[in-house]
Design an enzyme around this catalytic site. Structure first.
Site, short mmCIF file in Angstrom:
data_model
loop_
_atom_site.label_atom_id
_atom_site.label_comp_id
_atom_site.label_asym_id
_atom_site.label_seq_id
_atom_site.Cartn_x
_atom_site.Cartn_y
_atom_site.Cartn_z
N ALA A 169 0.84 -1.20 0.00
CA ALA A 169 0.00 0.00 0.00
C ALA A 169 0.87 1.26 0.00
O ALA A 169 0.56 2.25 -0.67
CB ALA A 169 -0.94 0.00 1.21
N ASP A 170 1.98 1.22 0.74
CA ASP A 170 2.92 2.34 0.73
C ASP A 170 3.52 2.52 -0.66
O ASP A 170 3.62 3.65 -1.17
CB ASP A 170 4.05 2.08 1.73
CG ASP A 170 3.67 2.46 3.15
OD1 ASP A 170 2.81 3.34 3.33
OD2 ASP A 170 4.25 1.89 4.09
N VAL A 171 3.95 1.42 -1.27
CA VAL A 171 4.59 1.51 -2.58
C VAL A 171 3.62 2.07 -3.63
O VAL A 171 3.95 2.97 -4.40
CB VAL A 171 5.11 0.12 -3.01
CG1 VAL A 171 5.60 0.15 -4.47
CG2 VAL A 171 6.23 -0.34 -2.09
#
Length: 396
Positions: A169-171
């Site tokens: 999700a961060d990426v």
């Protein structure tokens, strides 16, 4: 060689951990001058997220912070605000991932920054966005993977719901933010105006549910855990071989017919139960059992050769050592070496962006904490005495 793709852009990076730093690293790789701003009292958390460490720097920090300069600046102090505003006047983009409302509480809202520089683009990354009932909630990748539905479709009946092996999700949020920034830059070229961008991990991960989300929205059926199987295509999954698991990805009926021939079971390709993908979906378990037993009879390397010759997509499940020893990885420069002031030479994952003229360059190692503070302040016109005084007052 041509100048870098984003060489005329200056970015102020107030982010930490992964989504924001990953975004600004992408833009730095493309040539932007990225100034990473950390508090003189608290470092980016990932500097401490180890082992492993490369000398003084954690491997986690190194993964998302090359091609940046680093300064320390206390944005709660008046002097810190003064310096930041001076930087804003000269910059194109600010990227921040504080909790919603933090920039406003610092007196550095978009409206304030816009008054200083009407062309400025402010990209704000948060867990749930700056509107809605969850806007004040903190957002962590693991929580987002759970709440977005990703974990409900990841894993199998034995494992139960599980997270993806990286902070996906961060990426994805970092990538979406970079896309949003580039879109805003393009629009600014026509209008001359900046704007604010509101990107959330929650929105980004839901967007990345793609066909699984569409399946639900169209049918109303809640998807179950399928493990390594595909919700829409059969066979499209992991199979065991004599020595190593591998993936076979049969994308259409013709490929299935060729796959059946490679298995030595051509009759499967003309069987009414398996001849079309809808029928294979209907008889998934029966077909999977047949294929699994057959795949165990040869090694992964043997199957790879046979399937390649037949034009059936496949691949082994590589571990990290196998990945980074792969000839394709080396040929595509997906491992790069950089000199580092405390760790001598480090290896980092290369950029997937392959531009023919404005090539990605590894210009700067992931910076040490506050490594470029004095350099940047001198560029703003501050004297050595002023810099020494600011250090004493812990404003930088």
């Amino acid at each position: 060689m041509a100048s870098s793709a984003l060489g005329k852009l200056k970015i102020l990076d107030l982010t930490r951990v992964l989504a924001g730093p990953f975004c600004t690293m992408i833009l730095g790789d493309l040539g932007a001058d990225v100034i990473k701003i950390e508090s003189p009292h608290v470092k980016d958390d990932t500097r401490h997220w180890g082992p492993p460490y490369a000398s003084t720097e954690s491997a986690y920090y190194l993964c998302a912070n090359r091609n940046k300069r680093a300064i320390t600046l206390d944005l709660k102090s008046e002097k810190g605000k003064e310096i930041f505003k001076s930087l804003v006047a000269q910059s194109d983009i600010v990227v921040q991932n504080f909790k919603a409302g933090t920039m406003e509480s610092l007196g550095l809202s978009y409206e304030v920054l816009h008054d200083i520089n009407p062309q400025l683009i402010l990209a704000s990354i948060s867990g749930f966005g700056h509107t809605g009932p969850y806007s004040k909630e903190p957002g962590y990748d693991y929580i987002i993977q759970a709440m977005s539905g990703l974990m409900s479709i990841t894993g199998d009946q034995g494992s139960g719901p599980t997270k993806v092996g990286v902070a996906i999700a961060d990426v994805l949020t970092g990538l979406y933010t970079a896309v949003g920034i580039l879109a805003a830059i393009n629009e600014r070229n026509h209008s001359g105006q900046g704007q604010s961008i509101d990107i959330s991990l929650f929105d980004s991960q839901i967007s990345a549910l793609v066909n699984v989300a569409s399946n639900y929205l169209i049918s109303g059926d809640i998807p179950s855990l399928l493990g390594n199987q595909h919700p829409n295509i059969v066979p499209y999954q992991v199979f065991p071989t004599k020595d190593q698991d591998m993936v076979v990805a049969v994308g259409n009926d013709n490929q299935f017919k060729r796959f059946a021939e490679v298995l030595g079971m051509a009759e499967l390709g003309v069987n009414d139960k398996f001849i079309t993908n809808p029928n294979r979906l209907k008889h998934r378990q029966e077909l999977t059992t047949i294929i699994t037993e057959k795949m165990k009879q040869r090694s992964a390397a043997e199957w790879q050769l046979l399937l390649k010759e037949a034009g059936v997509p496949n691949g082994p499940i590589n571990n990290m050592q196998q990945v980074f020893e792969h000839p394709q990885v080396r040929d595509r420069n997906m491992v790069v070496k950089m000199n580092h002031p405390t760790a001598n030479q480090i290896q980092l994952v290369g950029s997937p962006l392959k531009l023919s003229r404005t090539k990605v360059e590894m210009r700067r190692h992931p910076p040490l904490y506050g490594e470029h503070t004095e350099m940047v302040l001198r560029e703003l016109g501050y004297t050595e005495d002023q810099i020494i005084n600011m250090k004493k007052n812990k404003e930088i």
